[in-house]
Scaffold this motif. Sequence first.
Motif, mmCIF file in Angstrom:
data_model
loop_
_atom_site.group_PDB
_atom_site.id
_atom_site.type_symbol
_atom_site.label_atom_id
_atom_site.label_comp_id
_atom_site.label_asym_id
_atom_site.label_seq_id
_atom_site.Cartn_x
_atom_site.Cartn_y
_atom_site.Cartn_z
ATOM 1 N N THR A 151 33.640 -30.841 -35.745
ATOM 2 C CA THR A 151 33.966 -29.445 -36.038
ATOM 3 C C THR A 151 33.759 -28.568 -34.808
ATOM 4 N N LEU A 152 32.671 -28.785 -34.081
ATOM 5 C CA LEU A 152 32.421 -27.996 -32.876
ATOM 6 C C LEU A 152 33.508 -28.219 -31.822
ATOM 7 N N ILE A 153 33.907 -29.462 -31.642
ATOM 8 C CA ILE A 153 34.925 -29.786 -30.649
ATOM 9 C C ILE A 153 36.262 -29.158 -31.037
ATOM 10 N N GLN A 154 36.643 -29.267 -32.292
ATOM 11 C CA GLN A 154 37.913 -28.689 -32.736
ATOM 12 C C GLN A 154 37.886 -27.167 -32.646
ATOM 13 N N THR A 155 36.746 -26.552 -32.936
ATOM 14 C CA THR A 155 36.632 -25.095 -32.829
ATOM 15 C C THR A 155 36.828 -24.653 -31.385
ATOM 16 N N ALA A 156 36.249 -25.383 -30.447
ATOM 17 C CA ALA A 156 36.444 -25.051 -29.031
ATOM 18 C C ALA A 156 37.915 -25.188 -28.658
ATOM 19 N N ARG A 157 38.559 -26.258 -29.104
ATOM 20 C CA ARG A 157 39.978 -26.457 -28.801
ATOM 21 C C ARG A 157 40.832 -25.335 -29.372
ATOM 22 N N LEU A 158 40.548 -24.921 -30.602
ATOM 23 C CA LEU A 158 41.325 -23.856 -31.235
ATOM 24 C C LEU A 158 41.152 -22.523 -30.514
ATOM 25 N N ASN A 159 40.045 -22.365 -29.804
ATOM 26 C CA ASN A 159 39.807 -21.147 -29.030
ATOM 27 C C ASN A 159 40.200 -21.310 -27.572
ATOM 28 N N ASN A 160 40.941 -22.376 -27.276
ATOM 29 C CA ASN A 160 41.448 -22.665 -25.932
ATOM 30 C C ASN A 160 40.325 -22.764 -24.899
ATOM 31 N N VAL A 161 39.230 -23.408 -25.312
ATOM 32 C CA VAL A 161 38.081 -23.638 -24.434
ATOM 33 C C VAL A 161 37.933 -25.144 -24.277
ATOM 34 N N ASP A 162 37.690 -25.594 -23.066
ATOM 35 C CA ASP A 162 37.479 -27.014 -22.822
ATOM 36 C C ASP A 162 36.204 -27.450 -23.538
ATOM 37 N N PRO A 163 36.313 -28.346 -24.551
ATOM 38 C CA PRO A 163 35.134 -28.723 -25.335
ATOM 39 C C PRO A 163 34.003 -29.328 -24.511
ATOM 40 N N GLN A 164 34.327 -30.159 -23.537
ATOM 41 C CA GLN A 164 33.282 -30.790 -22.731
ATOM 42 C C GLN A 164 32.541 -29.754 -21.893
ATOM 43 N N ALA A 165 33.270 -28.845 -21.265
ATOM 44 C CA ALA A 165 32.637 -27.798 -20.454
ATOM 45 C C ALA A 165 31.824 -26.855 -21.336
ATOM 46 N N TRP A 166 32.350 -26.534 -22.514
ATOM 47 C CA TRP A 166 31.646 -25.633 -23.424
ATOM 48 C C TRP A 166 30.345 -26.273 -23.922
ATOM 49 N N LEU A 167 30.401 -27.540 -24.357
ATOM 50 C CA LEU A 167 29.196 -28.214 -24.829
ATOM 51 C C LEU A 167 28.149 -28.343 -23.720
ATOM 52 N N ALA A 168 28.600 -28.634 -22.499
ATOM 53 C CA ALA A 168 27.664 -28.722 -21.371
ATOM 54 C C ALA A 168 27.003 -27.366 -21.122
ATOM 55 N N ASP A 169 27.781 -26.288 -21.207
ATOM 56 C CA ASP A 169 27.247 -24.943 -21.020
ATOM 57 C C ASP A 169 26.249 -24.593 -22.121
ATOM 58 N N VAL A 170 26.595 -24.909 -23.372
ATOM 59 C CA VAL A 170 25.702 -24.614 -24.496
ATOM 60 C C VAL A 170 24.400 -25.395 -24.359
ATOM 61 N N LEU A 171 24.485 -26.674 -24.037
ATOM 62 C CA LEU A 171 23.269 -27.488 -23.915
ATOM 63 C C LEU A 171 22.388 -27.016 -22.761
ATOM 64 N N ALA A 172 23.001 -26.481 -21.719
ATOM 65 C CA ALA A 172 22.222 -25.979 -20.585
ATOM 66 C C ALA A 172 21.543 -24.647 -20.910
ATOM 67 N N ARG A 173 22.163 -23.843 -21.787
ATOM 68 C CA ARG A 173 21.648 -22.498 -22.057
ATOM 69 C C ARG A 173 20.845 -22.361 -23.335
ATOM 70 N N ILE A 174 20.978 -23.289 -24.268
ATOM 71 C CA ILE A 174 20.408 -23.083 -25.608
ATOM 72 C C ILE A 174 18.882 -23.028 -25.603
ATOM 73 N N ASN A 175 18.238 -23.713 -24.696
ATOM 74 C CA ASN A 175 16.769 -23.723 -24.658
ATOM 75 C C ASN A 175 16.186 -22.345 -24.372
ATOM 76 N N ASN A 176 16.875 -21.556 -23.553
ATOM 77 C CA ASN A 176 16.372 -20.231 -23.179
ATOM 78 C C ASN A 176 17.031 -19.107 -23.967
ATOM 79 N N GLN A 177 17.870 -19.438 -24.927
ATOM 80 C CA GLN A 177 18.607 -18.442 -25.695
ATOM 81 C C GLN A 177 17.759 -17.978 -26.893
ATOM 82 N N PRO A 178 17.524 -16.674 -27.025
ATOM 83 C CA PRO A 178 16.785 -16.196 -28.205
ATOM 84 C C PRO A 178 17.596 -16.455 -29.477
ATOM 85 N N VAL A 179 16.911 -16.693 -30.573
ATOM 86 C CA VAL A 179 17.579 -16.987 -31.840
ATOM 87 C C VAL A 179 18.507 -15.851 -32.244
ATOM 88 N N SER A 180 18.122 -14.639 -31.953
ATOM 89 C CA SER A 180 18.948 -13.486 -32.323
ATOM 90 C C SER A 180 20.254 -13.416 -31.533
#
Length: 92
Positions: free
Chosen positions: A38-67
Motif C-alpha cells: 500500500t505504501l509503495i502504490q501510494t507513492a507511485r500514485l503521487n508520482n514519487v519514486d517509492p524507493q527514494a521516498w522510503l529511504a527518505d522516510v526511514l532516514a527521517r522518522i527517528n527524529n520526526q515528532p509524532v505530531s
Amino acid sequence: MPFNNAAERALRCVPLGRKAWLFCGSDRGGERAAILYTLIQTARLNNVDPQAWLADVLARINNQPVSRLNDLLPWHCAGKIPPRATQEVGRV
C-alpha cells in the motif's frame, strides 16, 4: 472498444504477486506485506519514486515528532523527492 491501459497497468502487479504472497510465512507476514504494498502504490500514485521516498522516510522518522508524522506522507514529499521515472510497458 476503448481500454483503460493506465488502470490495467497499475493493477498488473497484483496478479503477478498473488502467488508469491501465499508464502509470506504467516498472517502477520501477509499483513505487513499488504502495508508495504500500500505504501509503495501510494507513492507511485503521487508520482514519487517509492524507493527514494522510503529511504527518505526511514532516514527521517527517528527524529520526526509524532505530531508531524504527516510530513512524511508521499503527497507532502512530492517536491522534495525526485519524481519516479515512467516506464512504458509492452514496448519492444
